[in-house]
Design a protein around this motif. Structure first.
Motif, PDB file in Angstrom:
ATOM      1  N   GLN A 208     -17.572 -49.483  66.722  1.00 25.80           N
ATOM      2  CA  GLN A 208     -18.177 -49.550  65.387  1.00 25.80           C
ATOM      3  C   GLN A 208     -17.117 -49.774  64.304  1.00 25.80           C
ATOM      4  O   GLN A 208     -17.327 -50.564  63.385  1.00 25.80           O
ATOM      5  N   ALA A 209     -15.993 -49.101  64.418  1.00 31.64           N
ATOM      6  CA  ALA A 209     -14.931 -49.285  63.425  1.00 31.64           C
ATOM      7  C   ALA A 209     -14.420 -50.724  63.443  1.00 31.64           C
ATOM      8  O   ALA A 209     -14.193 -51.325  62.396  1.00 31.64           O
ATOM      9  N   ARG A 210     -14.255 -51.290  64.623  1.00 29.68           N
ATOM     10  CA  ARG A 210     -13.787 -52.682  64.720  1.00 29.68           C
ATOM     11  C   ARG A 210     -14.787 -53.647  64.082  1.00 29.68           C
ATOM     12  O   ARG A 210     -14.394 -54.550  63.339  1.00 29.68           O
ATOM     13  N   LEU A 211     -16.064 -53.466  64.368  1.00 28.26           N
ATOM     14  CA  LEU A 211     -17.069 -54.346  63.769  1.00 28.26           C
ATOM     15  C   LEU A 211     -17.117 -54.186  62.253  1.00 28.26           C
ATOM     16  O   LEU A 211     -17.263 -55.173  61.516  1.00 28.26           O
ATOM     17  N   ALA A 212     -16.988 -52.951  61.776  1.00 24.16           N
ATOM     18  CA  ALA A 212     -16.994 -52.729  60.330  1.00 24.16           C
ATOM     19  C   ALA A 212     -15.775 -53.370  59.670  1.00 24.16           C
ATOM     20  O   ALA A 212     -15.902 -54.035  58.627  1.00 24.16           O
ATOM     21  N   PHE A 213     -14.582 -53.210  60.255  1.00 27.04           N
ATOM     22  CA  PHE A 213     -13.393 -53.861  59.689  1.00 27.04           C
ATOM     23  C   PHE A 213     -13.496 -55.381  59.790  1.00 27.04           C
ATOM     24  O   PHE A 213     -13.056 -56.094  58.884  1.00 27.04           O
ATOM     25  N   ASP A 214     -14.087 -55.893  60.874  1.00 25.72           N
ATOM     26  CA  ASP A 214     -14.316 -57.340  60.967  1.00 25.72           C
ATOM     27  C   ASP A 214     -15.223 -57.809  59.833  1.00 25.72           C
ATOM     28  O   ASP A 214     -15.009 -58.869  59.246  1.00 25.72           O
ATOM     29  N   GLY A 215     -16.235 -57.003  59.516  1.00 25.71           N
ATOM     30  CA  GLY A 215     -17.123 -57.332  58.404  1.00 25.71           C
ATOM     31  C   GLY A 215     -16.388 -57.352  57.079  1.00 25.71           C
ATOM     32  O   GLY A 215     -16.571 -58.267  56.262  1.00 25.71           O
ATOM     33  N   VAL A 216     -15.542 -56.353  56.842  1.00 28.14           N
ATOM     34  CA  VAL A 216     -14.739 -56.318  55.609  1.00 28.14           C
ATOM     35  C   VAL A 216     -13.865 -57.567  55.540  1.00 28.14           C
ATOM     36  O   VAL A 216     -13.793 -58.239  54.499  1.00 28.14           O
ATOM     37  N   ARG A 217     -13.200 -57.897  56.647  1.00 31.62           N
ATOM     38  CA  ARG A 217     -12.317 -59.071  56.673  1.00 31.62           C
ATOM     39  C   ARG A 217     -13.093 -60.356  56.367  1.00 31.62           C
ATOM     40  O   ARG A 217     -12.658 -61.177  55.566  1.00 31.62           O
ATOM     41  N   THR A 218     -14.257 -60.527  56.996  1.00 36.37           N
ATOM     42  CA  THR A 218     -15.060 -61.729  56.777  1.00 36.37           C
ATOM     43  C   THR A 218     -15.480 -61.859  55.319  1.00 36.37           C
ATOM     44  O   THR A 218     -15.360 -62.925  54.716  1.00 36.37           O
ATOM     45  N   VAL A 219     -15.968 -60.779  54.754  1.00 34.77           N
ATOM     46  CA  VAL A 219     -16.408 -60.808  53.354  1.00 34.77           C
ATOM     47  C   VAL A 219     -15.235 -61.139  52.433  1.00 34.77           C
ATOM     48  O   VAL A 219     -15.351 -61.965  51.520  1.00 34.77           O
ATOM     49  N   LEU A 220     -14.085 -60.515  52.679  1.00 29.86           N
ATOM     50  CA  LEU A 220     -12.913 -60.798  51.844  1.00 29.86           C
ATOM     51  C   LEU A 220     -12.470 -62.252  51.978  1.00 29.86           C
ATOM     52  O   LEU A 220     -12.098 -62.879  50.983  1.00 29.86           O
ATOM     53  N   GLU A 221     -12.509 -62.798  53.184  1.00 23.18           N
ATOM     54  CA  GLU A 221     -12.110 -64.191  53.373  1.00 23.18           C
ATOM     55  C   GLU A 221     -13.032 -65.132  52.606  1.00 23.18           C
ATOM     56  O   GLU A 221     -12.571 -66.078  51.969  1.00 23.18           O
ATOM     57  N   VAL A 222     -14.333 -64.870  52.633  1.00 22.50           N
ATOM     58  CA  VAL A 222     -15.278 -65.690  51.872  1.00 22.50           C
ATOM     59  C   VAL A 222     -14.997 -65.564  50.373  1.00 22.50           C
ATOM     60  O   VAL A 222     -15.156 -66.517  49.620  1.00 22.50           O
ATOM     61  N   ALA A 223     -14.534 -64.389  49.958  1.00 24.19           N
ATOM     62  CA  ALA A 223     -14.219 -64.149  48.545  1.00 24.19           C
ATOM     63  C   ALA A 223     -12.849 -64.690  48.146  1.00 24.19           C
ATOM     64  O   ALA A 223     -12.473 -64.622  46.977  1.00 24.19           O
ATOM     65  N   GLY A 224     -12.083 -65.206  49.113  1.00 13.93           N
ATOM     66  CA  GLY A 224     -10.765 -65.752  48.805  1.00 13.93           C
ATOM     67  C   GLY A 224      -9.649 -64.735  48.866  1.00 13.93           C
ATOM     68  O   GLY A 224      -8.637 -64.872  48.158  1.00 13.93           O
ATOM     69  N   ALA A 225      -9.795 -63.736  49.713  1.00 14.42           N
ATOM     70  CA  ALA A 225      -8.778 -62.689  49.837  1.00 14.42           C
ATOM     71  C   ALA A 225      -8.629 -62.316  51.311  1.00 14.42           C
ATOM     72  O   ALA A 225      -9.186 -62.977  52.180  1.00 14.42           O
ATOM     73  N   GLY A 226      -7.872 -61.260  51.564  1.00 18.91           N
ATOM     74  CA  GLY A 226      -7.658 -60.805  52.930  1.00 18.91           C
ATOM     75  C   GLY A 226      -7.484 -59.300  52.976  1.00 18.91           C
ATOM     76  O   GLY A 226      -7.466 -58.624  51.940  1.00 18.91           O
ATOM     77  N   LEU A 227      -7.333 -58.775  54.168  1.00 16.67           N
ATOM     78  CA  LEU A 227      -7.179 -57.329  54.339  1.00 16.67           C
ATOM     79  C   LEU A 227      -5.959 -56.788  53.601  1.00 16.67           C
ATOM     80  O   LEU A 227      -5.980 -55.655  53.109  1.00 16.67           O
ATOM     81  N   ARG A 228      -4.894 -57.586  53.503  1.00 15.56           N
ATOM     82  CA  ARG A 228      -3.678 -57.123  52.803  1.00 15.56           C
ATOM     83  C   ARG A 228      -3.900 -56.958  51.304  1.00 15.56           C
ATOM     84  O   ARG A 228      -3.099 -56.325  50.620  1.00 15.56           O
ATOM     85  N   ASP A 229      -5.016 -57.512  50.792  1.00 19.04           N
ATOM     86  CA  ASP A 229      -5.325 -57.405  49.364  1.00 19.04           C
ATOM     87  C   ASP A 229      -6.126 -56.150  49.019  1.00 19.04           C
ATOM     88  O   ASP A 229      -6.413 -55.891  47.850  1.00 19.04           O
TER      89      ASP A 229
ATOM     90  N   VAL B 145      -7.792 -47.386  64.918  1.00 15.28           N
ATOM     91  CA  VAL B 145      -8.356 -48.721  64.662  1.00 15.28           C
ATOM     92  C   VAL B 145      -7.963 -49.197  63.266  1.00 15.28           C
ATOM     93  O   VAL B 145      -7.549 -50.346  63.080  1.00 15.28           O
ATOM     94  N   LYS B 146      -8.056 -48.326  62.281  1.00 15.81           N
ATOM     95  CA  LYS B 146      -7.689 -48.686  60.904  1.00 15.81           C
ATOM     96  C   LYS B 146      -6.261 -49.212  60.856  1.00 15.81           C
ATOM     97  O   LYS B 146      -5.976 -50.220  60.203  1.00 15.81           O
ATOM     98  N   ASP B 147      -5.371 -48.542  61.563  1.00 18.90           N
ATOM     99  CA  ASP B 147      -3.966 -48.953  61.543  1.00 18.90           C
ATOM    100  C   ASP B 147      -3.723 -50.284  62.254  1.00 18.90           C
ATOM    101  O   ASP B 147      -2.709 -50.931  62.010  1.00 18.90           O
ATOM    102  N   GLU B 148      -4.639 -50.703  63.113  1.00 16.91           N
ATOM    103  CA  GLU B 148      -4.542 -52.038  63.716  1.00 16.91           C
ATOM    104  C   GLU B 148      -4.933 -53.126  62.717  1.00 16.91           C
ATOM    105  O   GLU B 148      -4.392 -54.229  62.763  1.00 16.91           O
ATOM    106  N   TYR B 149      -5.854 -52.826  61.832  1.00 14.29           N
ATOM    107  CA  TYR B 149      -6.314 -53.797  60.852  1.00 14.29           C
ATOM    108  C   TYR B 149      -5.466 -53.777  59.581  1.00 14.29           C
ATOM    109  O   TYR B 149      -5.228 -54.817  58.974  1.00 14.29           O
TER     110      TYR B 149
END
Length: 142
Positions: A52-73, A94-98
């Motif tokens: 679940q954590a991986r899917l949730a972080f994948d969702g955050v990453r996808t949304v940020l990419e569509v918005a023109g950003a990334g996890l590092r932002d 898991v958080k520390d992997e993302y």
């Protein structure tokens, strides 16, 4: 500045049915709505905190990419847990992997329930587009 609603193509039905955007961008600021561990192909919650954590972080990453950003932002992370103490070691790993460096501010909150009874975690984030490459790490000791 204008407000931009961010909704990846796969989330259009959620926007229409539940009346919320996956994120909102104003200038360089991006507010990401809570992302959960639901498998996008089956629309069912994944089994266990790790998945679940991986899917949730994948969702955050996808949304940020569509918005023109990334996890590092990401500058602020808020997580909601149905078993805050029991699941935290797995979630943190898991958080520390993302989020591998430039760690954002983080608040973890224990809750009695989330939108579906099988959900264990929900992740929301605030990001500043482009800040992940420019922000230095400052530590202060008193």
């Amino acid at each position: 500045m204008k407000r931009q609603l961010i909704n990846p193509p796969a989330t259009g039905a959620l926007y229409e049915r539940l009346h919320f955007s996956q994120a909102t961008r104003v200038g360089d600021m991006i507010w990401v709505s809570g992302q959960v561990g639901v498998d996008p192909t089956t629309m069912t919650p994944a089994d266990g905190m790790d998945a679940q954590a991986r899917l949730a972080f994948d969702g955050v990453r996808t949304v940020l990419e569509v918005a023109g950003a990334g996890l590092r932002d990401i500058v602020e992370l808020t997580t909601y847990h149905t078993d805050l103490r029991g699941d935290m070691p797995v979630f943190s790993r898991v958080k520390d992997e993302y989020l591998t460096d430039r760690y954002p501010s983080w608040t973890a909150v224990g809750v009695s329930q989330l939108a579906l009874p099988e959900l264990l975690v929900e992740i929301r984030a605030v990001a500043v587009a482009g800040s992940g490459d420019r922000t230095g790490i400052v530590t202060s000791r008193t």
